[in-house]
Motif scaffolding. Structure first.
Motif, PDB file in Angstrom:
ATOM      1  N   ILE A   3      23.225   9.464   3.843  1.00  0.00           N
ATOM      2  CA  ILE A   3      23.121   8.399   2.828  1.00  0.00           C
ATOM      3  C   ILE A   3      23.191   9.039   1.442  1.00  0.00           C
ATOM      4  N   THR A   4      24.145   8.601   0.645  1.00  0.00           N
ATOM      5  CA  THR A   4      24.291   9.212  -0.689  1.00  0.00           C
ATOM      6  C   THR A   4      24.073   8.187  -1.816  1.00  0.00           C
ATOM      7  N   LYS A   5      23.687   6.997  -1.410  1.00  0.00           N
ATOM      8  CA  LYS A   5      23.457   5.969  -2.439  1.00  0.00           C
ATOM      9  C   LYS A   5      22.302   5.058  -2.001  1.00  0.00           C
ATOM     10  N   VAL A   6      21.395   4.824  -2.934  1.00  0.00           N
ATOM     11  CA  VAL A   6      20.282   3.922  -2.652  1.00  0.00           C
ATOM     12  C   VAL A   6      20.283   2.833  -3.711  1.00  0.00           C
ATOM     13  N   TYR A   7      20.165   1.606  -3.277  1.00  0.00           N
ATOM     14  CA  TYR A   7      20.067   0.487  -4.217  1.00  0.00           C
ATOM     15  C   TYR A   7      18.640  -0.042  -4.190  1.00  0.00           C
ATOM     16  N   PHE A   8      17.987  -0.064  -5.338  1.00  0.00           N
ATOM     17  CA  PHE A   8      16.708  -0.751  -5.425  1.00  0.00           C
ATOM     18  C   PHE A   8      17.004  -2.178  -5.845  1.00  0.00           C
ATOM     19  N   ILE A   9      16.535  -3.105  -5.061  1.00  0.00           N
ATOM     20  CA  ILE A   9      16.746  -4.510  -5.403  1.00  0.00           C
ATOM     21  C   ILE A   9      15.392  -5.220  -5.508  1.00  0.00           C
ATOM     22  N   GLY A  10      15.386  -6.335  -6.201  1.00  0.00           N
ATOM     23  CA  GLY A  10      14.150  -7.094  -6.334  1.00  0.00           C
ATOM     24  C   GLY A  10      14.125  -7.832  -7.655  1.00  0.00           C
ATOM     25  N   PHE A  11      13.132  -8.673  -7.794  1.00  0.00           N
ATOM     26  CA  PHE A  11      13.026  -9.542  -8.960  1.00  0.00           C
ATOM     27  C   PHE A  11      12.824  -8.725 -10.238  1.00  0.00           C
ATOM     28  N   MET A  12      13.136  -9.339 -11.371  1.00  0.00           N
ATOM     29  CA  MET A  12      12.846  -8.718 -12.668  1.00  0.00           C
ATOM     30  C   MET A  12      11.377  -8.292 -12.683  1.00  0.00           C
ATOM     31  N   GLY A  13      11.134  -7.112 -13.181  1.00  0.00           N
ATOM     32  CA  GLY A  13       9.747  -6.660 -13.300  1.00  0.00           C
ATOM     33  C   GLY A  13       9.178  -6.032 -12.040  1.00  0.00           C
ATOM     34  N   SER A  14      10.027  -5.830 -11.008  1.00  0.00           N
ATOM     35  CA  SER A  14       9.467  -5.287  -9.764  1.00  0.00           C
ATOM     36  C   SER A  14       9.357  -3.764  -9.773  1.00  0.00           C
ATOM     37  N   GLY A  15       9.836  -3.132 -10.835  1.00  0.00           N
ATOM     38  CA  GLY A  15       9.627  -1.681 -10.960  1.00  0.00           C
ATOM     39  C   GLY A  15      10.801  -0.826 -10.504  1.00  0.00           C
ATOM     40  N   ALA A 149      17.856  -6.764   2.848  1.00  0.00           N
ATOM     41  CA  ALA A 149      17.795  -5.321   2.565  1.00  0.00           C
ATOM     42  C   ALA A 149      17.484  -4.530   3.832  1.00  0.00           C
ATOM     43  N   ASN A 150      17.928  -3.286   3.849  1.00  0.00           N
ATOM     44  CA  ASN A 150      17.649  -2.404   4.993  1.00  0.00           C
ATOM     45  C   ASN A 150      16.156  -2.096   5.106  1.00  0.00           C
ATOM     46  N   VAL A 151      15.517  -1.957   3.933  1.00  0.00           N
ATOM     47  CA  VAL A 151      14.094  -1.630   3.915  1.00  0.00           C
ATOM     48  C   VAL A 151      13.391  -2.614   2.987  1.00  0.00           C
ATOM     49  N   ILE A 152      12.287  -3.175   3.465  1.00  0.00           N
ATOM     50  CA  ILE A 152      11.510  -4.092   2.618  1.00  0.00           C
ATOM     51  C   ILE A 152      10.137  -3.452   2.378  1.00  0.00           C
ATOM     52  N   VAL A 153       9.809  -3.278   1.108  1.00  0.00           N
ATOM     53  CA  VAL A 153       8.564  -2.590   0.772  1.00  0.00           C
ATOM     54  C   VAL A 153       7.559  -3.568   0.181  1.00  0.00           C
ATOM     55  N   ASP A 154       6.350  -3.547   0.678  1.00  0.00           N
ATOM     56  CA  ASP A 154       5.276  -4.299   0.034  1.00  0.00           C
ATOM     57  C   ASP A 154       4.835  -3.463  -1.160  1.00  0.00           C
ATOM     58  N   SER A 155       5.439  -3.783  -2.288  1.00  0.00           N
ATOM     59  CA  SER A 155       5.320  -2.914  -3.445  1.00  0.00           C
ATOM     60  C   SER A 155       3.957  -2.995  -4.124  1.00  0.00           C
ATOM     61  N   GLU A 156       3.191  -4.017  -3.809  1.00  0.00           N
ATOM     62  CA  GLU A 156       1.847  -4.085  -4.390  1.00  0.00           C
ATOM     63  C   GLU A 156       0.897  -3.198  -3.591  1.00  0.00           C
ATOM     64  N   ALA A 157       1.280  -2.866  -2.364  1.00  0.00           N
ATOM     65  CA  ALA A 157       0.389  -2.076  -1.515  1.00  0.00           C
ATOM     66  C   ALA A 157       0.770  -0.597  -1.485  1.00  0.00           C
ATOM     67  N   LEU A 158       2.052  -0.299  -1.631  1.00  0.00           N
ATOM     68  CA  LEU A 158       2.491   1.097  -1.480  1.00  0.00           C
ATOM     69  C   LEU A 158       2.301   1.891  -2.772  1.00  0.00           C
ATOM     70  N   PRO A 159       1.552   2.991  -2.710  1.00  0.00           N
ATOM     71  CA  PRO A 159       1.372   3.782  -3.936  1.00  0.00           C
ATOM     72  C   PRO A 159       2.693   4.413  -4.380  1.00  0.00           C
ATOM     73  N   MET A 160       2.826   4.572  -5.683  1.00  0.00           N
ATOM     74  CA  MET A 160       4.043   5.143  -6.287  1.00  0.00           C
ATOM     75  C   MET A 160       4.507   6.430  -5.601  1.00  0.00           C
TER      76      MET A 160
END
Ligand code: S3P
Length: 175
Positions: A3-15, A149-160
């Motif tokens: 994998i040579t490309k990663v797309y971060f997707i999500g609503f405005m303000g999701s980090g 998406a291939n991966v869905i992250v609970d971004s409020e729970a996962l530490p940076m």
């Protein structure tokens, strides 16, 4: 396949940008923020582009940028919040790299959107209850795209600092 490309997707303000910038630090990968790329290419802020050309033209121009970025390698791309939800953009991203959805609740997003609202024409004039209502409605419309998406992250729970490991487990070698 590597994998040579990663797309971060999500609503405005999701980090997407904050995380992407952080992850590529001390690696040979680069972070590309689609909104910055857009403004550089069109020599105009996104707010101004909306004013002059309207949202429909923005979506066409945004799709063109995704096409241009498809040939990049070793990049994390922070996509605009609406990008996965128009044309076959989501399919194209899934075909050309790993897509990661940074999922947050409307309440989590409203907090983060209080700052940086002015550069985002869709929310620029909204605050408080009106902003929360808008986020709920838009998120409702967009979830069916984001959740492809291939991966869905609970971004409020996962530490940076867990995102590096998450990408590694998903087959991304960020060297
Ligand atoms: C938009 C999100 C913005 C930007 C434009 C439209 C949207 O990007 O592309 O203002 O439709 O959600 P960010 O998600 O980076 O704020």
């Amino acid at each position: 396949m590597e994998i040579t490309k990663v797309y971060f997707i999500g609503f405005m303000g999701s980090g997407k940008s904050t995380l992407g910038r952080r992850l590529v630090r001390n690696t040979s990968w680069r972070f590309i923020d689609m909104d910055d790329y857009f403004e550089e290419k069109h020599q105009m802020t996104i707010s101004r582009f909306f004013e002059v050309h309207g949202e429909d033209q923005f979506r066409i121009a945004e799709k063109e940028i995704l096409q241009e970025l498809a040939s990049e390698e070793k990049v994390i791309i922070g996509t605009g919040g609406g990008a996965p939800c128009f044309f076959d953009n989501m399919q194209k991203m899934n075909d050309s790299g790993l897509t990661v959805y940074l999922k947050l609740t409307p309440e989590g997003l409203v907090d983060r959107l209080k700052t940086g609202r002015n550069e985002r024409p869709l929310v620029a004039n909204k605050s408080g209850e009106e902003l929360l209502q808008f986020i709920k409605e838009k998120l409702d419309e967009r979830t069916k795209y984001y959740e492809q998406a291939n991966v869905i992250v609970d971004s409020e729970a996962l530490p940076m600092d867990a995102y590096g490991t998450l990408l590694e487990l998903s087959g991304v070698d960020l060297k």
